[in-house]
Write a protein that holds these residues in place. Structure first.
Motif, PDB file in Angstrom:
ATOM      1  N   ALA A  34      39.728  30.867  38.386  1.00 15.56           N
ATOM      2  CA  ALA A  34      40.676  31.753  38.185  1.00 15.56           C
ATOM      3  C   ALA A  34      40.880  31.944  36.911  1.00 15.56           C
ATOM      4  CB  ALA A  34      41.801  31.167  38.993  1.00 15.56           C
ATOM      5  N   LEU A  35      40.716  30.998  36.209  1.00 12.04           N
ATOM      6  CA  LEU A  35      40.674  31.775  34.491  1.00 12.04           C
ATOM      7  C   LEU A  35      40.180  32.389  33.717  1.00 12.04           C
ATOM      8  CD1 LEU A  35      41.583  27.843  33.712  1.00 12.04           C
ATOM      9  CD2 LEU A  35      42.966  29.569  33.396  1.00 12.04           C
ATOM     10  N   ALA A  36      38.480  32.425  34.661  1.00 11.06           N
ATOM     11  CA  ALA A  36      37.692  33.606  34.439  1.00 11.06           C
ATOM     12  C   ALA A  36      38.265  34.854  34.202  1.00 11.06           C
ATOM     13  CB  ALA A  36      36.310  32.868  34.885  1.00 11.06           C
ATOM     14  N   THR A  37      38.573  34.699  35.955  1.00  8.72           N
ATOM     15  CA  THR A  37      39.148  36.092  36.325  1.00  8.72           C
ATOM     16  C   THR A  37      40.084  36.652  36.023  1.00  8.72           C
ATOM     17  OG1 THR A  37      38.385  35.716  38.781  1.00  8.72           O
ATOM     18  CG2 THR A  37      39.910  37.173  38.407  1.00  8.72           C
ATOM     19  N   TYR A  38      40.995  35.813  35.297  1.00 11.79           N
ATOM     20  CA  TYR A  38      41.950  36.436  34.482  1.00 11.79           C
ATOM     21  C   TYR A  38      41.334  36.794  33.193  1.00 11.79           C
ATOM     22  CZ  TYR A  38      45.391  35.080  38.286  1.00 11.79           C
ATOM     23  OH  TYR A  38      45.775  35.611  39.634  1.00 11.79           O
ATOM     24  N   GLY A  39      40.798  36.305  32.297  1.00 14.04           N
ATOM     25  CA  GLY A  39      40.005  36.109  31.353  1.00 14.04           C
ATOM     26  C   GLY A  39      39.398  37.839  31.263  1.00 14.04           C
ATOM     27  N   LYS A  40      38.872  38.189  32.907  1.00 14.87           N
ATOM     28  CA  LYS A  40      38.425  39.610  32.682  1.00 14.87           C
ATOM     29  C   LYS A  40      39.544  40.709  32.817  1.00 14.87           C
ATOM     30  CE  LYS A  40      34.429  37.976  35.060  1.00 14.87           C
ATOM     31  NZ  LYS A  40      33.708  37.924  36.464  1.00 14.87           N
ATOM     32  N   LEU A  41      40.820  40.120  33.251  1.00 18.23           N
ATOM     33  CA  LEU A  41      41.715  41.293  33.843  1.00 18.23           C
ATOM     34  C   LEU A  41      42.276  41.061  32.654  1.00 18.23           C
ATOM     35  CD1 LEU A  41      43.895  42.834  35.360  1.00 18.23           C
ATOM     36  CD2 LEU A  41      45.413  40.466  35.751  1.00 18.23           C
ATOM     37  N   ALA A  42      42.099  40.313  31.082  1.00 15.21           N
ATOM     38  CA  ALA A  42      42.418  40.462  29.647  1.00 15.21           C
ATOM     39  C   ALA A  42      42.280  41.024  29.657  1.00 15.21           C
ATOM     40  CB  ALA A  42      42.726  38.597  29.788  1.00 15.21           C
ATOM     41  N   ALA A  43      41.245  40.894  29.027  1.00 11.99           N
ATOM     42  CA  ALA A  43      40.107  42.241  28.916  1.00 11.99           C
ATOM     43  C   ALA A  43      39.418  43.300  29.001  1.00 11.99           C
ATOM     44  CB  ALA A  43      37.940  41.375  29.112  1.00 11.99           C
ATOM     45  N   LEU A  44      40.612  43.441  30.138  1.00 10.70           N
ATOM     46  CA  LEU A  44      40.816  44.495  31.470  1.00 10.70           C
ATOM     47  C   LEU A  44      41.502  45.842  30.601  1.00 10.70           C
ATOM     48  CD1 LEU A  44      39.616  47.052  33.035  1.00 10.70           C
ATOM     49  CD2 LEU A  44      40.456  45.614  33.869  1.00 10.70           C
ATOM     50  N   LYS A  45      43.258  44.671  30.581  1.00 10.33           N
ATOM     51  CA  LYS A  45      44.007  45.153  30.023  1.00 10.33           C
ATOM     52  C   LYS A  45      44.939  44.263  28.485  1.00 10.33           C
ATOM     53  CE  LYS A  45      44.697  48.201  34.055  1.00 10.33           C
ATOM     54  NZ  LYS A  45      45.437  49.173  33.192  1.00 10.33           N
ATOM     55  N   PRO A  46      44.223  44.949  27.208  1.00 11.17           N
ATOM     56  CA  PRO A  46      43.933  44.467  26.460  1.00 11.17           C
ATOM     57  C   PRO A  46      45.380  44.742  25.869  1.00 11.17           C
ATOM     58  CG  PRO A  46      42.855  45.488  26.014  1.00 11.17           C
ATOM     59  CD  PRO A  46      43.121  45.824  27.402  1.00 11.17           C
ATOM     60  N   ASP A  47      46.666  44.846  26.558  1.00 14.64           N
ATOM     61  CA  ASP A  47      47.929  44.898  25.685  1.00 14.64           C
ATOM     62  C   ASP A  47      48.598  44.629  26.408  1.00 14.64           C
ATOM     63  OD1 ASP A  47      47.198  47.383  28.035  1.00 14.64           O
ATOM     64  OD2 ASP A  47      48.796  48.403  27.498  1.00 14.64           O
ATOM     65  N   GLN A  54      40.996  32.700  44.319  1.00 14.34           N
ATOM     66  CA  GLN A  54      40.650  30.478  43.252  1.00 14.34           C
ATOM     67  C   GLN A  54      41.654  30.502  43.465  1.00 14.34           C
ATOM     68  OE1 GLN A  54      38.744  34.249  40.289  1.00 14.34           O
ATOM     69  NE2 GLN A  54      37.382  34.045  41.678  1.00 14.34           N
ATOM     70  N   GLN A  55      43.084  30.586  43.398  1.00 13.98           N
ATOM     71  CA  GLN A  55      43.997  29.416  42.505  1.00 13.98           C
ATOM     72  C   GLN A  55      44.252  28.710  43.569  1.00 13.98           C
ATOM     73  OE1 GLN A  55      47.526  30.533  40.201  1.00 13.98           O
ATOM     74  NE2 GLN A  55      48.649  29.583  40.715  1.00 13.98           N
ATOM     75  N   ALA A  56      44.417  29.730  44.800  1.00  5.79           N
ATOM     76  CA  ALA A  56      44.512  29.134  46.334  1.00  5.79           C
ATOM     77  C   ALA A  56      44.093  28.205  46.655  1.00  5.79           C
ATOM     78  CB  ALA A  56      45.299  29.998  47.187  1.00  5.79           C
ATOM     79  N   ALA A  57      42.775  28.136  47.137  1.00  5.88           N
ATOM     80  CA  ALA A  57      41.441  27.697  47.069  1.00  5.88           C
ATOM     81  C   ALA A  57      41.310  25.936  45.987  1.00  5.88           C
ATOM     82  CB  ALA A  57      40.025  27.968  46.393  1.00  5.88           C
ATOM     83  N   GLY A  58      42.200  26.314  44.827  1.00  4.55           N
ATOM     84  CA  GLY A  58      42.168  25.089  43.969  1.00  4.55           C
ATOM     85  C   GLY A  58      41.125  25.427  42.385  1.00  4.55           C
TER      86      GLY A  58
END
Length: 929
Positions: free
Chosen positions: A631-644, A622-626
């Motif tokens: 991309a931020l939403a996806t990394y938000g999901k990653l943050a929820a998955l790996k909160p530590d 997503q970032q590569a495509a602009g």
């Protein structure tokens, strides 16, 4: 000497590269820095790091702030094995604002080579890089660093990020293969490594890794061939030399191992791998004093190496120097396996030195994890008995005894522990007894693997025959026999065994892969392809076969559609496996087809919404495509998955910086700090953003927070000083660096920065007094003395530079590089000893064009025209692309009255045009002829 000659002589510069035995040789000449830089690039393109280093050092003596030269010198030193010198130069390149995309990945690799895994992750996990190559390179180094810190999850994420940034990136594929191998998924690991080799046959470290996998499978012969191939591609590649040494050691061939170590010493005598293996060899030979001496040599360049610290602890333990053993093992403990030998020996050391309380403190953290480890249970019994808790000690002894001798699984584990500890006679006896009595194959496999690893192929074949009697219809038996026969170089027999395995089970992928590897070695790719197609005919869902075919198709130059079709088949057959999804995303990103990459990422997330690697790859696409919001939403999901983990927020900050939303990036970095309050990546990022926004006090506040978190490390003070330096506030910068030295008195990096700050702030006298005091207190600090020598040379204070070089020579009288530099400086001072220094350098490092050039020019100045011309002629023949040496040769020919020959050389230089900076003088000389 005419005016032009004098002018050229004044342009000469020289440097010294950090007091390593692998120092490269610096030449002498009068070329402009830009021309020397261009010449260095030519040498680097030819993998001639030594010659490149010479040119770069000379260029930097004329222009110390030439950032590109600093960067290239760092790369050349790293390639030559001088990781310490490389780190110094790369940090200077960074200081001079050389592009982060270039310098950051190289700096990370130099730090890894020094064993500084934690520093790599602390400093670079949030590095803001822009190009795919740079991101892939750095992420791969970060993954390696995480593995060195025993953080496999973070390593997986970093490798995925590398492949997402640049699909098909060989080093990352190798890293992923390594993780597969560590999980016991050796066929999958070979698929990945073969993919890397197919795409880049000259990827020497891929051959190295293939050798590692084959060695793990017991195929020592195949491993040796792979290692030899790596050395064929890169004769100076130390890991391949080291692997061969270990194979010889495992086979008990200590003489051959010693010869290989000698070869390593010829390449890089002071490199940590060389000195480590020298120490290990001496340790195995029970020459513990020699082992101690070698490991101390290693610590000069890699003081934080976990393996080195562990071995040092074992050496001191054998020497009964328990306090010193304690120091080393405590340092090794956090970076070695939790139940590894470092902890065991540390406990034993405490017991032997009558410190049972300390032994208990080291044992307690792992008490809940030793129930199946009879050795650790018995050790725990000893600890408790020595602590006076007899009953509790008895309980642990009872648990150890409860590992019933008739229990095949427990006895096999114990035997393998004995084998790992060198108790091979006992281990093999136990394994043979268990294998004979056990209807299963665990003990058989352990016995076979041990024999194969030790290159005892006949013994392995005997054990395989015993296993076959139990399981005659198991294709594994025939595959193992084929592996053993390969070790005996019986290729026909090996082929027959692999084919028999496939006759038993046509879908048995390991045998097909082994046959395909033989086909590829024999340059029969079509036959190799048929092997995988045959597997698919019996098992249409074989992900390994489909991905192998996709890799082969890509290597053949197949279209993106054809390769994607094979990957899609693997995905359809194995929808919950991440490898096909990641492979497809990577394929499209590699082709800059961001639309298809986004589609593949979307499908992957739909199928595997909780897979960290998938989310990270999707964010990259997503970032590569602009598509920054996605991309931020996806990394938000990653943050929820790996909160530590702070990684998701660091990724968000990267996206936000790319989107030119620096305020949001700052917020994300602060979120990362909430997850990990001492995250250097986040802190560094915040400081950079605050400085960019002109908020110096805020940047300094963060730096001071780092100081409180890490009071015994210089990083916080460096952050603060660098922040002031970025704003040209040299007095404040000096104050920060000085404060750091108060807390960490021996930090050379802070001392250098303080001297720079004082000098830049116009306090030259104070800087000189500080330098004198520092050297008085730290007389053996070669890095600081090197810095001073470079600074003296840069300001043409040749007398001061000569003083430093003399001290360096007192420490290393046979260091050819220092001698060569000293010769040049002495020449500038009209010191009659200049030729003597050059003669000695030439004797120590014969046939080195740069050294011959220095000596030749000095001889011409002395009046020895015949020998001077002869030396310069030979130097030109050895380095025909070295235009500066050719120029010096032409001038020598003129002095010797050989005008015709001089014209020929000058005309060659004239053809270079702007590529040679001294064209004006070339033209004048030609006119004079």
């Amino acid at each position: 000497m005419n005016t032009r000659d004098s002018s050229m002589q004044r342009l000469r510069k020289a440097t010294v590269s950090g007091l390593l035995a692998t120092l490269l040789l610096v030449g002498c000449g009068g070329e402009k820095p830009e021309a020397m830089l261009a010449s260095a690039k030519e040498y680097l393109a030819k993998h001639d790091a030594k010659a490149a280093t010479i040119q770069l050092k000379n260029a930097l003596q004329q222009k110390p702030d030439l950032a590109e030269a600093r960067f290239l010198l760092g790369k050349a030193l790293l390639e030559a094995g001088d990781a310490t010198g490389a780190e110094v130069e790369l940090r200077k390149a960074k200081l001079y604002q050389y592009p982060a995309d270039e310098v950051t990945p190289a700096l990370a690799r130099s730090m890894l080579a020094l064993g500084q895994a934690d520093k790599v992750t602390d400093e670079f996990a949030n590095a803001d890089l822009s190009t795919a190559q740079a991101k892939a390179d750095l992420q791969t180094s970060l993954a390696t660093a995480y593995l060195m810190q025993n953080k496999p999850v973070q390593a997986e994420t970093a490798y995925a990020a590398a492949v997402a940034a640049q699909p098909g990136y060989g080093p990352a594929l190798l890293g992923q293969a390594g993780q597969k191998a560590r999980k016991g998924e050796l066929p999958a690991a070979l698929v990945l490594v073969d993919s890397a080799i197919e795409k880049s046959p000259d990827l020497y470290d891929a051959w190295q890794f293939k050798g590692d996998v084959l060695s793990s499978q017991g195929d020592s012969a195949g491993a040796m061939l792979a290692y030899r191939k790596a050395l064929e591609l890169r004769p100076t590649y130390l890991p391949a030399h080291a692997a061969i040494v270990r194979l010889f050691m495992a086979d008990g061939k200590l003489a051959e191992a010693g010869q290989q170590i000698a070869a390593m010493k010829n390449i890089a005598p002071t490199h940590p791998q060389t000195t480590y293996l020298s120490a290990l060899m001496a340790y195995q030979q029970k020459d513990f004093p020699a082992a101690r001496e070698s490991i101390q040599q290693m610590f000069k360049f890699a003081p934080d190496s976990p393996l080195g610290l562990q071995l040092a602890g074992l050496i001191e333990y054998e020497l009964k120097a328990y306090p010193q053993a304690e120091i080393y093992l405590l340092k090794a403990l956090p970076s070695t396996p939790e139940l590894g030998i470092a902890r065991r020996v540390l406990i034993a050391s405490y017991l032997r030195s009558s410190q049972p309380g300390k032994a208990l403190s080291v044992l307690t953290p792992v008490l809940g994890k030793i129930d199946k480890d009879s050795n650790m249970l018995a050790l725990a019994g000893q600890v408790y008995v020595q602590n006076g808790e007899i009953d509790k000690g008895g309980e642990y002894f009872a648990k150890a005894a409860a590992l019933d001798p008739q229990n095949a699984g427990k006895r096999t584990s114990l035997a393998m522990v004995n084998l790992a500890q060198g108790e091979s006679e006992v281990a093999f006896r136990d394994l043979e007894q268990v294998a004979a009595a056990d209807p299963g194959n665990r003990a058989d496999l352990a016995l076979i693997a041990a024999h194969l690893q030790r290159r005892e192929f006949d013994a392995a074949l005997k054990a395989i025959t015993s296993m076959e009697k139990k399981q005659p219809d198991d294709p594994l038996v025939h595959n193992l026999r084929g592996t053993a026969l390969l070790g005996k170089h019986d290729l026909a027999g090996a082929r027959a065994s692999f084919e028999k395995a496939l006759a038993v089970n046509a879908a048995f992928y390991p045998a097909a892969a082994n046959l395909a590897n033989l086909d590829i070695v024999e340059k029969k790719p079509a036959d190799a392809k048929k092997r995988f197609e045959a597997v698919l005919a019996k098992d249409p869902k074989s992900m390994q076969a489909l991905l192998a075919l996709a890799q082969m198709r890509a290597k053949e130059g197949g279209s993106t559609e054809d390769v994607a079709a094979l990957i899609n088949r693997a995905m359809a057959a194995n929808p919950t496996e991440s490898a096909p999804h990641l492979g497809l995303i990577g394929l499209y990103l590699g082709k800059n087809d961001t639309k298809s990459a986004l589609s593949a990422a979307q499908n992957a997330v739909a199928v595997l919404p909780n897979e960290a690697e998938i989310l990270d790859a999707a964010g990259r696409a997503q970032q590569a495509a602009g598509e920054f919001n996605q991309a931020l939403a996806t990394y938000g999901k990653l943050a929820a998955l790996k909160p530590d983990l702070p990684l998701p927020y660091l990724r968000m900050a990267e996206v936000e910086v790319a989107a030119k939303n620096k305020d949001a990036a700052l917020q994300s970095l602060h979120k990362a700090l909430k997850v990990m309050p001492d995250s250097l990546e986040a802190q560094r990022g915040i400081i950079m953003l605050e400085l960019d926004a002109g908020r110096l006090p805020e940047a300094v506040a963060v730096a001071r927070a780092v100081q409180k978190q890490r009071p015994k490390e210089p990083v916080g003070y460096i952050f603060e000083g660098d922040a002031y330096a970025a704003k040209r506030s040299w007095t404040d910068a000096a104050t920060a660096y000085r404060a750091g030295l108060t807390q960490i008195p021996a930090a050379t990096e802070l001392a250098v920065k303080l001297h720079v700050a004082m000098s830049a702030g116009g306090n030259a006298a104070e800087a000189d007094r500080f330098a004198q005091t520092w050297l008085k207190d730290h007389p053996k600090d070669g890095r600081f003395r090197l810095y001073l020598a470079e600074a003296d040379t840069a300001r043409k204070d040749y007398a001061a530079a000569a003083k430093q070089y003399r001290i360096l020579l007192d420490a290393q009288p046979d260091n050819a590089a220092v001698l060569n530099n000293m010769a040049w400086v002495a020449g500038q001072l009209k010191d009659p000893k200049a030729v003597d220094y050059a003669e000695k350098a030439n004797k120590l490092a014969p046939k080195q064009p740069a050294v011959m050039d220095t000596l030749g020019v000095l001889l011409m100045e002395k009046g020895d025209k015949a020998r001077g011309v002869a030396l310069l002629k030979e130097a030109v023949e050895l380095a025909p692309q070295a235009s500066l040496i050719r120029f010096n040769y032409a001038k020598a020919l003129i002095k010797a009255g050989q005008k015709k020959e001089a014209r020929s050389e000058l005309e060659q230089l004239a053809k270079l045009g702007d590529k040679f900076a001294a064209q004006a003088e070339v033209s004048d000389l030609l006119k004079g002829l």
